[in-house]
Design a protein around this motif. Structure first.
Motif, short mmCIF file in Angstrom:
data_model
loop_
_atom_site.label_atom_id
_atom_site.label_comp_id
_atom_site.label_asym_id
_atom_site.label_seq_id
_atom_site.Cartn_x
_atom_site.Cartn_y
_atom_site.Cartn_z
N ARG A 13 -0.14 -50.60 -16.79
CA ARG A 13 -0.25 -51.11 -18.17
C ARG A 13 -0.67 -49.96 -19.06
N GLU A 14 -0.24 -49.97 -20.30
CA GLU A 14 -0.60 -48.86 -21.19
C GLU A 14 -1.34 -49.35 -22.42
N MET A 15 -2.18 -48.47 -22.94
CA MET A 15 -2.95 -48.79 -24.15
C MET A 15 -3.06 -47.53 -25.00
N ALA A 16 -2.72 -47.65 -26.27
CA ALA A 16 -2.80 -46.50 -27.18
C ALA A 16 -4.25 -46.27 -27.58
N LEU A 17 -4.64 -44.99 -27.57
CA LEU A 17 -5.97 -44.58 -28.05
C LEU A 17 -5.73 -43.44 -29.05
N GLU A 20 -3.40 -40.51 -28.12
CA GLU A 20 -3.35 -40.50 -26.66
C GLU A 20 -2.92 -41.86 -26.13
N SER A 22 -3.66 -44.37 -22.64
CA SER A 22 -4.34 -44.60 -21.36
C SER A 22 -3.46 -45.50 -20.52
N PHE A 24 -3.28 -47.73 -17.09
CA PHE A 24 -4.07 -48.35 -16.03
C PHE A 24 -3.12 -48.81 -14.94
N GLY A 29 -6.41 -49.17 -9.41
CA GLY A 29 -7.61 -49.46 -10.19
C GLY A 29 -8.06 -48.28 -11.02
N ARG A 30 -7.22 -47.27 -11.14
CA ARG A 30 -7.60 -46.07 -11.89
C ARG A 30 -6.84 -45.98 -13.21
N ALA A 31 -7.41 -45.20 -14.11
CA ALA A 31 -6.76 -44.96 -15.41
C ALA A 31 -6.39 -43.49 -15.51
N VAL A 32 -5.28 -43.24 -16.15
CA VAL A 32 -4.79 -41.88 -16.36
C VAL A 32 -4.65 -41.67 -17.86
N ALA A 33 -5.16 -40.53 -18.33
CA ALA A 33 -5.09 -40.23 -19.77
C ALA A 33 -3.92 -39.31 -20.05
N GLY B 224 -8.92 -40.52 -24.02
CA GLY B 224 -8.32 -41.07 -22.80
C GLY B 224 -9.05 -40.60 -21.55
N GLU B 225 -9.43 -39.32 -21.53
CA GLU B 225 -10.19 -38.83 -20.38
C GLU B 225 -11.55 -39.51 -20.31
N SER B 228 -11.02 -42.82 -18.76
CA SER B 228 -10.79 -42.68 -17.32
C SER B 228 -12.11 -42.42 -16.59
N LEU B 231 -14.20 -45.63 -16.39
CA LEU B 231 -13.65 -46.57 -15.40
C LEU B 231 -13.90 -46.09 -13.97
N PRO B 245 -11.03 -54.49 -12.09
CA PRO B 245 -10.83 -53.16 -12.69
C PRO B 245 -10.05 -53.23 -14.01
N TRP B 249 -11.27 -51.91 -17.59
CA TRP B 249 -10.47 -50.94 -18.37
C TRP B 249 -10.34 -51.42 -19.82
#
Lengths: 90, 281
Positions: A13-17, A20, A22, A24, A29-33, B224-225, B228, B231, B245, B249
């Motif tokens: 899933r994606e979310m705008a920041l 950038e 993010s 998920f 269970g991890r997030a990537v920036a 974003g970092e 991350s 989380l 999770p 998030w």
């Protein structure tokens, strides 16, 4: 035949920041920036377009020669694949 | 029999079963744990909120004590460390907050969250920040309210190794709970935020130790970092936890939007504390 980019994983899933993004991944269970450039690469990861086409598309969008960004695009695709958010096309 | 009441991370825990033979242990727990210890009950009126969890100490016929089903060590120092560990688990376990492994300190300009796994120097940085005049919110967890962008303080005793104590210029204690790290009363280092006072975070700090002679720098970080990192350091997500999770998030994304994210590089805890001080006014 040219190498084809992977496709976005269905578990992401994606979310705008701001500029950038993010990502998920419910599989890990991890997030990537992603910064704005990686975000552009991610948007083109459809599992159908070739890597060369992705490089050309982005070079046109940024107004730079393809060779200037080719390494960065390939590296970003590798990182996205290592993170598991894009997967090989079947 | 008497009991001790604790509050932290937005939760309450009663420790019961403290008989006279544990008086020394109780004294040690009071000494180092008063940041999360509630005052003695004054009559226990109906308005008093019930604890979220009760931690029981049981005495067996042969005189030994059990806490959480585990044998309580015979020496007061070690027993107090076990008691504080059980209270720690109970408070975080009962909390409805989203708990992120992090050091949190507050100044006039708000609070800073520095997430990180164990062994990365969070506690020592928090201790140095207290010596620099910032107030301790927690050396262990940023306890994020489920609904509002505020934190519930959790100023538990700080577990400081001998090396950390040397770096901070603290004397070797003559007594007190011992563990692999020695629990240290926050009051020895400075001030704490009361556990009934909510804290609004303003800065997310991605902290990184550097070898000397580098002193320190603060640069803009990636939102974003930051998300991350938050989380990746969640304490109560996944199997058996109150948050999935994905829920964590989404909640942390809301929080991080309200924060400025910085990358803080420092060599000594004192350098890091000074930079934190400049960020928090």
């Amino acid at each position: 035949m040219s190498e084809v980019v992977g496709r976005q994983s269905e578990t992401v899933r994606e979310m705008a920041l701001g500029d950038e993004l993010s990502l998920f991944d419910s599989a890990t269970g991890r997030a990537v920036a992603l910064n704005s450039t990686a975000r552009d690469v991610w948007a083109l990861a459809d599992g159908q377009t070739s890597v060369v086409e992705v490089i050309d598309t982005l070079a046109r969008a940024y107004g730079v020669p393809p060779e200037d960004i080719a390494d960065d695009v390939r590296r970003t695709l590798d990182l996205l694949a290592e993170a598991g958010v894009i997967v090989p096309t079947a | 029999m008497s009991s001790l009441r604790f509050r932290g991370a937005g939760a309450r825990v009663n420790l019961v079963g403290l008989d006279r033979s544990l008086a020394d242990v109780v004294d040690l727990v009071r000494d180092v744990g008063h940041g999360i210890l509630l005052p003695e009950q004054s009559g226990g009126g109906a308005h008093e909120r019930a604890p979220d969890t009760v931690v029981r100490i049981r005495q067996l016929p042969d005189g030994v004590h059990l806490i959480d089903g585990e044998l309580l060590p015979a020496t007061p120092d070690e027993a107090a460390a076990s008691v504080l560990g059980a209270v720690d688990r109970a408070l975080l376990g009962a909390s409805r907050c989203l708990s992120v492994h992090a050091a949190v300190v507050a100044g006039a300009g708000g609070a800073a969250i520095a997430p990180g796994v164990s062994g990365t120097g969070k506690t020592t940085l928090a201790a140095a920040a207290m010596q620099h005049g910032l107030r301790l919110v927690s050396d262990e967890a940023a306890c994020v309210d489920p609904h509002d962008d505020v934190l519930h303080p959790y100023p538990r005793p700080l577990g400081l190794s001998r090396r950390s104590r040397d770096l901070l210029g603290l004397p070797t204690p003559l007594s007190g709970p011992v563990d692999e790290e020695r629990a240290t009363a926050p009051s020895l280092l400075g001030r704490t935020v009361p556990t009934d006072q909510l804290v609004r975070p303003t800065v997310l700090v991605l902290a990184q130790r550097e070898p000397a002679p580098f002193t320190g720098s603060v640069t803009e970080g990636s939102t974003g970092e930051g998300l991350s990192a938050l989380l990746a350091n969640c304490l109560n997500t996944g199997l058996g936890g109150p948050w999935t999770p994905e829920e964590a998030w989404a909640r942390l994304a809301e929080l991080v939007r309200s924060l400025s994210v910085v990358r803080l590089r420092y060599s000594t805890p004192k350098d890091g504390a000074e930079l934190l001080g400049s960020l928090l006014g």
